[in-house]
Design a protein around this motif. Structure first.
Motif, mmCIF file in Angstrom:
data_model
loop_
_atom_site.group_PDB
_atom_site.id
_atom_site.type_symbol
_atom_site.label_atom_id
_atom_site.label_comp_id
_atom_site.label_asym_id
_atom_site.label_seq_id
_atom_site.Cartn_x
_atom_site.Cartn_y
_atom_site.Cartn_z
ATOM 1 N N ASP A 55 -2.036 19.256 11.006
ATOM 2 C CA ASP A 55 -1.018 18.205 11.064
ATOM 3 C C ASP A 55 -1.105 17.438 12.382
ATOM 4 O OD1 ASP A 55 -0.118 18.915 8.553
ATOM 5 O OD2 ASP A 55 1.611 20.055 9.295
ATOM 6 N N ALA A 56 -1.364 18.150 13.478
ATOM 7 C CA ALA A 56 -1.461 17.501 14.791
ATOM 8 C C ALA A 56 -2.674 16.571 14.856
ATOM 9 C CB ALA A 56 -1.544 18.554 15.894
ATOM 10 N N ASP A 57 -3.811 17.017 14.329
ATOM 11 C CA ASP A 57 -5.008 16.170 14.312
ATOM 12 C C ASP A 57 -4.774 14.923 13.467
ATOM 13 O OD1 ASP A 57 -6.397 17.975 15.893
ATOM 14 O OD2 ASP A 57 -7.416 18.925 14.182
ATOM 15 N N LEU A 58 -4.172 15.103 12.308
ATOM 16 C CA LEU A 58 -3.897 13.989 11.413
ATOM 17 C C LEU A 58 -2.938 12.990 12.061
ATOM 18 C CD1 LEU A 58 -4.524 12.935 8.582
ATOM 19 C CD2 LEU A 58 -2.568 14.239 7.758
ATOM 20 N N ALA A 59 -1.906 13.493 12.721
ATOM 21 C CA ALA A 59 -0.952 12.620 13.411
ATOM 22 C C ALA A 59 -1.637 11.839 14.529
ATOM 23 C CB ALA A 59 0.213 13.435 13.966
ATOM 24 N N ALA A 60 -2.521 12.490 15.260
ATOM 25 C CA ALA A 60 -3.231 11.810 16.347
ATOM 26 C C ALA A 60 -4.122 10.688 15.801
ATOM 27 C CB ALA A 60 -4.071 12.808 17.137
ATOM 28 N N ILE A 61 -4.812 10.938 14.704
ATOM 29 C CA ILE A 61 -5.667 9.914 14.086
ATOM 30 C C ILE A 61 -4.835 8.723 13.634
ATOM 31 C CG2 ILE A 61 -7.087 9.412 12.046
ATOM 32 C CD1 ILE A 61 -8.124 12.358 12.323
ATOM 33 N N LEU A 62 -3.758 8.990 12.915
ATOM 34 C CA LEU A 62 -2.934 7.908 12.376
ATOM 35 C C LEU A 62 -2.162 7.163 13.466
ATOM 36 C CD1 LEU A 62 -1.705 9.616 9.101
ATOM 37 C CD2 LEU A 62 -3.228 7.636 9.278
ATOM 38 N N ASP A 63 -1.624 7.878 14.428
ATOM 39 C CA ASP A 63 -0.898 7.220 15.522
ATOM 40 C C ASP A 63 -1.835 6.362 16.365
ATOM 41 O OD1 ASP A 63 1.443 8.399 14.647
ATOM 42 O OD2 ASP A 63 1.426 9.989 16.175
ATOM 43 N N GLY A 64 -3.044 6.854 16.593
ATOM 44 C CA GLY A 64 -4.026 6.070 17.332
ATOM 45 C C GLY A 64 -4.404 4.791 16.599
ATOM 46 N N ALA A 65 -4.601 4.905 15.302
ATOM 47 C CA ALA A 65 -4.940 3.725 14.495
ATOM 48 C C ALA A 65 -3.779 2.733 14.458
ATOM 49 C CB ALA A 65 -5.320 4.150 13.081
ATOM 50 N N LYS A 66 -2.564 3.243 14.371
ATOM 51 C CA LYS A 66 -1.400 2.356 14.363
ATOM 52 C C LYS A 66 -1.278 1.602 15.681
ATOM 53 C CE LYS A 66 3.459 2.031 13.322
ATOM 54 N NZ LYS A 66 4.556 2.554 12.570
ATOM 55 N N ALA A 67 -1.566 2.266 16.785
ATOM 56 C CA ALA A 67 -1.523 1.609 18.100
ATOM 57 C C ALA A 67 -2.582 0.510 18.196
ATOM 58 C CB ALA A 67 -1.711 2.639 19.211
ATOM 59 N N VAL A 68 -3.781 0.782 17.691
ATOM 60 C CA VAL A 68 -4.847 -0.233 17.691
ATOM 61 C C VAL A 68 -4.425 -1.421 16.826
ATOM 62 C CG1 VAL A 68 -7.219 -0.712 16.938
ATOM 63 C CG2 VAL A 68 -6.707 1.383 18.204
ATOM 64 N N ALA A 69 -3.852 -1.157 15.673
ATOM 65 C CA ALA A 69 -3.403 -2.237 14.788
ATOM 66 C C ALA A 69 -2.342 -3.095 15.483
ATOM 67 C CB ALA A 69 -2.847 -1.658 13.488
ATOM 68 N N ALA A 70 -1.420 -2.455 16.183
ATOM 69 C CA ALA A 70 -0.373 -3.200 16.891
ATOM 70 C C ALA A 70 -0.975 -4.095 17.974
ATOM 71 C CB ALA A 70 0.639 -2.231 17.501
ATOM 72 N N GLU A 71 -2.003 -3.607 18.656
ATOM 73 C CA GLU A 71 -2.672 -4.408 19.690
ATOM 74 C C GLU A 71 -3.355 -5.647 19.110
ATOM 75 O OE1 GLU A 71 -5.498 -1.911 21.674
ATOM 76 O OE2 GLU A 71 -3.963 -0.470 22.300
ATOM 77 N N HIS A 72 -3.639 -5.596 17.818
ATOM 78 C CA HIS A 72 -4.375 -6.693 17.175
ATOM 79 C C HIS A 72 -3.541 -7.453 16.146
ATOM 80 C CE1 HIS A 72 -8.219 -5.907 19.107
ATOM 81 N NE2 HIS A 72 -7.785 -4.654 19.147
ATOM 82 N N GLY A 73 -2.229 -7.427 16.326
ATOM 83 C CA GLY A 73 -1.363 -8.298 15.547
ATOM 84 C C GLY A 73 -0.618 -7.699 14.382
ATOM 85 N N ALA A 74 -0.798 -6.409 14.117
ATOM 86 C CA ALA A 74 -0.104 -5.785 12.989
ATOM 87 C C ALA A 74 0.814 -4.681 13.502
ATOM 88 C CB ALA A 74 -1.106 -5.236 11.985
ATOM 89 N N GLY A 75 1.881 -5.097 14.147
ATOM 90 C CA GLY A 75 2.809 -4.144 14.738
ATOM 91 C C GLY A 75 3.648 -3.374 13.749
ATOM 92 N N ASN A 76 3.698 -3.825 12.510
ATOM 93 C CA ASN A 76 4.538 -3.167 11.511
ATOM 94 C C ASN A 76 3.715 -2.376 10.492
ATOM 95 O OD1 ASN A 76 3.365 -5.368 10.323
ATOM 96 N ND2 ASN A 76 5.197 -6.021 9.219
ATOM 97 N N ALA A 77 2.505 -1.959 10.869
ATOM 98 C CA ALA A 77 1.657 -1.212 9.942
ATOM 99 C C ALA A 77 2.298 0.123 9.576
ATOM 100 C CB ALA A 77 0.282 -0.971 10.565
ATOM 101 N N ARG A 78 2.179 0.471 8.310
ATOM 102 C CA ARG A 78 2.624 1.787 7.833
ATOM 103 C C ARG A 78 1.472 2.763 7.964
ATOM 104 N NH1 ARG A 78 4.909 2.398 2.034
ATOM 105 N NH2 ARG A 78 3.138 3.703 2.280
#
Length: 137
Positions: A55-78
């Motif tokens: 669960d921790a690895d999965l959360a790190a992958i998804l949270d990291g991807a969400k942060a990258v998306a926010a940096e590139h214009g998609a701050g509301n990504a699910r």
């Protein structure tokens, strides 16, 4: 018209390229972006399915991807995780069940014999998907 984008990620560098492309596409078209990680499960039949990532690895992958998306214009990504025995099947099934009209994903640098032996999740998704698939490099 693109309204719902699904970006598949596994936390690898090629997935980051896909997240950036998907975020920029979502921002440009005003589309919803969902970032998905498929937690490949092993076992079953007579025992429980055992996911590859904790669960921790999965959360790190998804949270990291969400942060990258926010940096590139998609701050509301699910972000969502899918458990499946096969990554491509999990991505395509999620896309079909959730009305996704565009899938974005990356691909590793597999060429020649390694491509034939190892296969490609991106190629498999492109062959199975009901919608447009963009492979970002």
């Amino acid at each position: 018209m693109t309204r719902k984008i699904l970006c598949a990620t596994d936390g690898a560098d090629h997935s980051k390229v896909a997240v950036i492309a998907a975020a920029e596409m979502a921002a440009k078209f005003g589309a919803e972006l969902t970032i998905c990680a498929v937690n490949v499960a092993h076992g079953g039949a007579r025992g429980p399915l055992i996911p590859h990532w904790s669960d921790a690895d999965l959360a790190a992958i998804l949270d990291g991807a969400k942060a990258v998306a926010a940096e590139h214009g998609a701050g509301n990504a699910r972000i969502v995780d899918v458990v499946s025995r096969e990554p491509a099947a999990g991505i395509v099934a999620y896309a079909e069940q959730n009305g996704i009209d565009h899938i974005v994903m990356g691909t590793g640098d597999k060429r020649g014999v390694s491509r034939l032996v190892l296969g490609s999740v991106a190629a498999d998704v492109a062959a199975r998907a009901h919608c447009t698939v963009t492979v970002a490099r």
